[in-house]
Design an enzyme around this catalytic site. Structure first.
Site, PDB file in Angstrom:
ATOM      1  N   HIS A 162     -28.797 -14.174  -9.684  1.00 59.11           N
ATOM      2  CA  HIS A 162     -28.900 -12.992 -10.564  1.00 59.11           C
ATOM      3  C   HIS A 162     -30.372 -12.700 -10.896  1.00 59.11           C
ATOM      4  O   HIS A 162     -30.767 -12.730 -12.072  1.00 59.11           O
ATOM      5  CB  HIS A 162     -28.082 -13.210 -11.849  1.00 59.11           C
ATOM      6  CG  HIS A 162     -27.722 -11.927 -12.543  1.00 59.11           C
ATOM      7  ND1 HIS A 162     -26.565 -11.749 -13.256  1.00 59.11           N
ATOM      8  CD2 HIS A 162     -28.389 -10.745 -12.633  1.00 59.11           C
ATOM      9  CE1 HIS A 162     -26.528 -10.533 -13.763  1.00 59.11           C
ATOM     10  NE2 HIS A 162     -27.632  -9.904 -13.401  1.00 59.11           N
ATOM     11  N   ALA A 174     -24.810  -5.946  -8.663  1.00 57.05           N
ATOM     12  CA  ALA A 174     -24.433  -5.253  -9.906  1.00 57.05           C
ATOM     13  C   ALA A 174     -23.863  -6.276 -10.899  1.00 57.05           C
ATOM     14  O   ALA A 174     -24.619  -6.839 -11.700  1.00 57.05           O
ATOM     15  CB  ALA A 174     -23.442  -4.145  -9.600  1.00 57.05           C
ATOM     16  N   ARG A 175     -22.569  -6.546 -10.825  1.00 63.00           N
ATOM     17  CA  ARG A 175     -21.947  -7.566 -11.672  1.00 63.00           C
ATOM     18  C   ARG A 175     -20.894  -8.303 -10.842  1.00 63.00           C
ATOM     19  O   ARG A 175     -20.139  -7.677 -10.075  1.00 63.00           O
ATOM     20  CB  ARG A 175     -21.269  -6.947 -12.895  1.00 63.00           C
ATOM     21  CG  ARG A 175     -22.231  -6.512 -13.993  1.00 63.00           C
ATOM     22  CD  ARG A 175     -22.933  -7.690 -14.679  1.00 63.00           C
ATOM     23  NE  ARG A 175     -23.796  -7.289 -15.763  1.00 63.00           N
ATOM     24  CZ  ARG A 175     -25.112  -7.034 -15.638  1.00 63.00           C
ATOM     25  NH1 ARG A 175     -25.697  -7.154 -14.462  1.00 63.00           N
ATOM     26  NH2 ARG A 175     -25.830  -6.701 -16.692  1.00 63.00           N
ATOM     27  N   PHE A 233     -23.189   5.846  -7.876  1.00 62.43           N
ATOM     28  CA  PHE A 233     -24.363   6.615  -7.452  1.00 62.43           C
ATOM     29  C   PHE A 233     -25.175   7.036  -8.665  1.00 62.43           C
ATOM     30  O   PHE A 233     -25.543   8.193  -8.838  1.00 62.43           O
ATOM     31  CB  PHE A 233     -23.882   7.822  -6.643  1.00 62.43           C
ATOM     32  CG  PHE A 233     -24.869   8.295  -5.608  1.00 62.43           C
ATOM     33  CD1 PHE A 233     -25.368   7.427  -4.651  1.00 62.43           C
ATOM     34  CD2 PHE A 233     -25.274   9.622  -5.567  1.00 62.43           C
ATOM     35  CE1 PHE A 233     -26.266   7.869  -3.684  1.00 62.43           C
ATOM     36  CE2 PHE A 233     -26.167  10.083  -4.605  1.00 62.43           C
ATOM     37  CZ  PHE A 233     -26.666   9.197  -3.670  1.00 62.43           C
ATOM     38  N   GLY A 234     -25.474   6.038  -9.513  1.00 65.55           N
ATOM     39  CA  GLY A 234     -26.384   6.266 -10.634  1.00 65.55           C
ATOM     40  C   GLY A 234     -27.807   6.032 -10.164  1.00 65.55           C
ATOM     41  O   GLY A 234     -28.123   6.169  -8.986  1.00 65.55           O
ATOM     42  N   ARG A 235     -28.649   5.627 -11.110  1.00 63.17           N
ATOM     43  CA  ARG A 235     -30.081   5.478 -10.786  1.00 63.17           C
ATOM     44  C   ARG A 235     -30.311   4.496  -9.640  1.00 63.17           C
ATOM     45  O   ARG A 235     -31.047   4.785  -8.705  1.00 63.17           O
ATOM     46  CB  ARG A 235     -30.846   4.966 -12.001  1.00 63.17           C
ATOM     47  CG  ARG A 235     -30.736   5.808 -13.236  1.00 63.17           C
ATOM     48  CD  ARG A 235     -31.477   5.113 -14.361  1.00 63.17           C
ATOM     49  NE  ARG A 235     -31.238   5.727 -15.643  1.00 63.17           N
ATOM     50  CZ  ARG A 235     -30.194   5.452 -16.416  1.00 63.17           C
ATOM     51  NH1 ARG A 235     -29.291   4.575 -16.040  1.00 63.17           N
ATOM     52  NH2 ARG A 235     -30.054   6.062 -17.573  1.00 63.17           N
ATOM     53  N   ILE A 236     -29.679   3.311  -9.745  1.00 71.57           N
ATOM     54  CA  ILE A 236     -29.971   2.275  -8.738  1.00 71.57           C
ATOM     55  C   ILE A 236     -29.330   2.654  -7.391  1.00 71.57           C
ATOM     56  O   ILE A 236     -29.954   2.512  -6.339  1.00 71.57           O
ATOM     57  CB  ILE A 236     -29.519   0.884  -9.233  1.00 71.57           C
ATOM     58  CG1 ILE A 236     -30.281   0.519 -10.520  1.00 71.57           C
ATOM     59  CG2 ILE A 236     -29.752  -0.184  -8.159  1.00 71.57           C
ATOM     60  CD1 ILE A 236     -29.803  -0.744 -11.227  1.00 71.57           C
ATOM     61  N   GLU A 264     -20.729 -16.655 -13.589  1.00 77.17           N
ATOM     62  CA  GLU A 264     -22.083 -17.231 -13.537  1.00 77.17           C
ATOM     63  C   GLU A 264     -22.286 -18.253 -14.640  1.00 77.17           C
ATOM     64  O   GLU A 264     -21.830 -18.022 -15.759  1.00 77.17           O
ATOM     65  CB  GLU A 264     -23.118 -16.104 -13.680  1.00 77.17           C
ATOM     66  CG  GLU A 264     -23.108 -15.197 -12.499  1.00 77.17           C
ATOM     67  CD  GLU A 264     -24.000 -13.962 -12.682  1.00 77.17           C
ATOM     68  OE1 GLU A 264     -24.820 -13.946 -13.619  1.00 77.17           O
ATOM     69  OE2 GLU A 264     -23.848 -13.030 -11.890  1.00 77.17           O
TER      70      GLU A 264
HETATM   71  C1  DGY Z   1     -29.360  -5.945 -15.808  1.00 75.43           C
HETATM   72  O1  DGY Z   1     -30.391  -5.393 -16.219  1.00 75.43           O
HETATM   73  O2  DGY Z   1     -28.243  -5.537 -16.110  1.00 75.43           O
HETATM   74  C2  DGY Z   1     -29.528  -7.151 -14.950  1.00 75.43           C
HETATM   75  O3  DGY Z   1     -28.347  -7.547 -14.396  1.00 75.43           O
HETATM   76  C3  DGY Z   1     -30.147  -8.294 -15.719  1.00 75.43           C
HETATM   77  O4  DGY Z   1     -31.489  -8.246 -15.500  1.00 75.43           O
END
Ligand code: DGY
Length: 317
Positions: A284, A236-237, A153-156, A266
């Protein structure tokens, strides 16, 4: 000593034009990332590196004599050995804030596409299979009024919560650190433990950084704990999700669908994902809008130049 920087790969021309004349630039204008050998060789004698998430910045790279700053053109920085950078006194910077809303928009696009079968519908129309209007065609899942579970629950994560409110959704979240009460109130978000979030959410969306603690945060047990009707979204990742377990979850119906912008290795994608119609995939690109990519590259460059000028960077890690 004259200032010099290496730009490992493709920055916007508008950004490149901001580089002052007294800074020597070595710019890789090719589409492909530099090989490790090239990266090490071209970094020699430079004080600044502007790099991308595809560049592995480990202790050997950070040991480059005279290197002062590594400026990642991304908010995530799991490609950089930050502890080694600290040890060596190399400043590490990233690009937070400027991509928050764009990444949240794309998270929402994946969520909607997976729930409402947008990509399958597009394929159906293009294939010529559509012969007449059909009552029971491509039924999907409602989004409005459902429960969304936000892991991280950070910025994004918070920007996603803001969108969820517009859809009248119940918002649950989990994070290592609980958000301040005024944020919870503003976003009408309820802090719960991870297992409650997994068990109660119709949509589970991931917004944690990749670290040893979050690798395979969503593993077989987590996928089995989700509702059979749930949708998983990951912008995210990749390694936050055990991709092999996710393939089984989607193929065997432990969950209903997934929307993925990121993958474990990836650009490789688990072959088991490719034939599945209940997964929407993207390469991505969550932050890839014209405005945001320009803002990211400009911020990364400014961070690098600030350190070369002996000033604090705008956004250090
Ligand atoms: C980030 O900013 O971490 C994205 O995954 C790459 O744009």
């Amino acid at each position: 000593m004259p200032k010099s920087i290496l730009i490992s790969r493709g920055l916007s021309p508008e950004t490149l034009s901001l580089i002052p004349h007294d800074v020597a630039v070595d710019f890789n204008g090719h589409e492909h990332p530099l090989s490790r050998h090239e990266l090490l060789a071209r970094l020699r004698g430079k004080q600044g590196l502007v790099c991308q998430i595809t560049d592995a910045i480990d202790d050997e790279v950070l040991a480059t004599p005279g290197l002062l700053v590594v400026s990642n053109v991304a908010v995530g920085y799991n490609n950089i050995d930050v502890a080694a950078a600290r040890r060596r006194g190399v400043v590490v910077t990233n690009t937070p804030d400027v991509l928050t809303e764009t990444t949240a928009d794309f998270t929402w696009a994946l969520l909607m596409a997976a729930a409402r079968k947008v990509v399958e519908a597009d394929r159906y129309v293009r294939s010529g299979e559509w012969k007449s209007w059909q009552w029971d065609l491509l039924w999907g899942l409602d989004v409005h009024g459902k429960t969304i579970g936000i892991l991280g629950f950070g910025r994004i994560g918070r920007a996603v919560a803001r969108r969820a409110r517009g859809f009248g959704m119940r918002v649950l979240y989990h994070d290592a650190v609980r958000a301040p009460a005024e944020i919870e109130r503003e976003l009408e978000a309820t802090y719960v433990d991870k297992s409650t979030l997994l068990g109660e959410s119709d949509f589970v969306t991931l917004h944690v950084l990749l670290s040893p603690e979050t690798r395979h945060l969503i593993d077989e047990a987590a996928l089995r704990a989700m509702k059979k009707t749930a949708v998983l979204v990951n912008a995210a990742r990749g390694p936050i999700v055990d991709e092999a377990a996710l393939v089984r979850a989607l193929a065997e119906g432990w969950i209903a669908a997934a929307g993925l912008d990121v993958f474990e290795e990836e650009p490789k994608v688990h072959p088991g994902l490719l034939p599945l119609t209940n997964v929407v995939m993207a390469p991505h690109v969550a932050s890839a809008s014209f405005d945001t990519r320009l803002a990211m590259s400009t911020l990364a460059l400014k961070n690098c130049l600030a350190v070369l000028d002996g000033k604090p960077p705008l956004t250090s890690v």
